[in-house]
Motif scaffolding. Structure first.
Motif, PDB file in Angstrom:
ATOM      1  N   ALA A  43     -40.337  17.149 -52.609  1.00 60.63           N
ATOM      2  CA  ALA A  43     -41.702  16.734 -52.934  1.00 60.63           C
ATOM      3  C   ALA A  43     -42.141  15.504 -52.145  1.00 60.63           C
ATOM      4  CB  ALA A  43     -41.815  16.452 -54.429  1.00 60.63           C
ATOM      5  N   TYR A  44     -41.215  14.652 -51.744  1.00 58.83           N
ATOM      6  CA  TYR A  44     -41.569  13.374 -51.126  1.00 58.83           C
ATOM      7  C   TYR A  44     -41.850  13.479 -49.626  1.00 58.83           C
ATOM      8  CZ  TYR A  44     -41.009   8.669 -49.272  1.00 58.83           C
ATOM      9  OH  TYR A  44     -41.204   7.499 -48.602  1.00 58.83           O
ATOM     10  N   TYR A  47     -45.287  14.016 -47.795  1.00 62.64           N
ATOM     11  CA  TYR A  47     -46.298  12.975 -47.982  1.00 62.64           C
ATOM     12  C   TYR A  47     -45.848  11.623 -47.444  1.00 62.64           C
ATOM     13  CZ  TYR A  47     -48.475  16.440 -50.931  1.00 62.64           C
ATOM     14  OH  TYR A  47     -49.057  17.592 -51.389  1.00 62.64           O
ATOM     15  N   SER A  60     -46.399  15.211 -42.754  1.00 58.78           N
ATOM     16  CA  SER A  60     -47.149  16.138 -43.592  1.00 58.78           C
ATOM     17  C   SER A  60     -47.345  17.458 -42.871  1.00 58.78           C
ATOM     18  CB  SER A  60     -48.502  15.530 -43.966  1.00 58.78           C
ATOM     19  OG  SER A  60     -49.252  15.286 -42.804  1.00 58.78           O
ATOM     20  N   LEU A  68     -44.985  20.092 -52.917  1.00 62.80           N
ATOM     21  CA  LEU A  68     -45.131  19.260 -54.111  1.00 62.80           C
ATOM     22  C   LEU A  68     -44.875  20.087 -55.367  1.00 62.80           C
ATOM     23  CD1 LEU A  68     -45.897  16.502 -55.328  1.00 62.80           C
ATOM     24  CD2 LEU A  68     -48.254  17.333 -55.392  1.00 62.80           C
TER      25      LEU A  68
END
Length: 174
Positions: A43-44, A47, A60, A68
């Motif tokens: 998830a990290y 971003y 990204s 996510l």
């Protein structure tokens, strides 16, 4: 108070540690931890921005929302393994499937780190089985009985439902 009672003399950290060990032993703790640790990088990383001197590198991708969702689902499955361990097999299979889906969707599965942690957590969750209580074992031995599961093997041994030679022939098991 007798000198044998240590309950009130224990430090509160010792009491909490013992309580945590008991809680951890009744559920697939490591499976949940590895699944949560696998969901965080998945998830990290889409971003995150890395700074190299004056240059900013953005990792990204177009599938940032997908990664996510996968990461949040993996963290949720890890918490489910901890707090609802009765559905551990479902959570393990779902974690493995999400880990496999994260390879093409989320920057090669969170740069392989999230993929491996999630895969390991899912496999541990499927393989985990609750332990059996050992409370009845001393009582059974006091009364001259063998505890359940430790008695000698039965004389008739069967292999794939067919009686073996020790059984007296090759007749079909019933």
């Amino acid at each position: 108070m007798s000198p044998e009672s240590t309950g009130q003399n224990e430090h509160y950290l010792t009491v909490y540690r013992r309580g945590f060990r008991t809680w951890r032993g009744n559920r697939p703790f490591w499976a949940g931890l590895f699944t949560i640790l696998g969901g965080v990088p998945i998830a990290y990383f889409p971003y995150a921005n890395m700074h190299l001197g004056n240059m900013t590198i953005a990792m990204s991708t177009t599938a940032g929302a997908g990664s996510l969702i996968i990461g949040v689902l993996l963290v949720t499955l890890g918490l489910t393994m901890w707090f609802h361990h009765i559905v551990r097999v479902f959570a393990g299979v779902a974690a493995i499937l999400l880990a496999l889906i994260s390879i093409p969707v989320a920057n090669i599965g969170g740069f392989i780190i999230g993929f491996l942690f999630s895969l390991l957590g899912g496999a541990l969750s499927i393989a985990w089985a609750p332990g059996e209580a050992e409370e009845d074992v001393p009582e059974a031995r006091e009364h001259g009985q063998e505890p359940h599961g430790t008695a000698e093997a039965p004389r008739k041994q069967r292999l794939f439902g067919v009686a073996t030679e020790a059984d007296g022939g090759g007749h079909r098991a019933g």
